[in-house]
Write a protein that holds these residues in place. Sequence first.
Motif: not given
Length: 260
Positions: A9-13, A19-21, A69-73, A103-108
């Motif tokens: 889900n690119k929107r959550w990514f 939010v961080g920015m 958030i992006p790929a944890g679930n 994928m989870a590691f990369m997005t995190g």
Amino acid sequence: MSLLWSRLNKRWFVAAIAVGMAVGLWQIIVNCHTGMANIDSPYTRWLSIDTDSSATTIFFILLPFLASIPAGNMLKEDLDSGLFNKFKLQVPVARLIMQYAAMAFMTGFVTIMIPLLLNLLGYLLILPNFKPDNLLNINIGVFNFNTMLVSLYYSHPFVHACLNILLASVWGGLFSVFVLVNSVWIRNRFASLSTALVLELILMELDTVLPIDDMPSISPTDFLPELGDRPLLWLTALMTIMLAAYCMGMYKLACRRAVL
């Protein structure tokens, strides 16, 4: 991996990065509004060194949640929907779950790296690129007991800042994998997404209740910022290895669970 990227889900990514920015931009705006001294440089004011800022506290407390958030679930969602069973017809289960973990590691990793990197670059555009001076900048309080590799900080501050961004980003990736492998065993999606944040809060609480004076910090909120609270290089490395080992162990259990 391309299938999982299309599934992400690119929107959550994008939202997690945004939010961080926003936290990093808020910190820059506040510092510009309150004013900065002539002796300040990017390395004395950026997000990870400015531990007196509430923005820094918020960022590093939210770091596990934002990274997850992006790929944890994603693995849990695909297991629940049956999409995982479709994927495993084409790819062996162990390899497939490894791709989810990658994928989870990369997005995190990216979710944490981009806000920190942009915050540092923002200060490089605002302030002169001076090296910190251990006398002129003594007010920021960078010493051996609260900063890892303090000699590198004063001799090559940009390298030190980049290493700090790398460390925080690696932990962001590990937190995301931590959530991924735990989610297989937890029914509620929000509860599984919050496991990394809960781990961080537990480590923060242990720091306050352990009856050992001057004990080095085991909380990521203390050793991930460039200016921390009693961080030790060997203990930080040990905590990183322990979290990675936990993720690897739970990965094997997740593979067995997914086969059943």
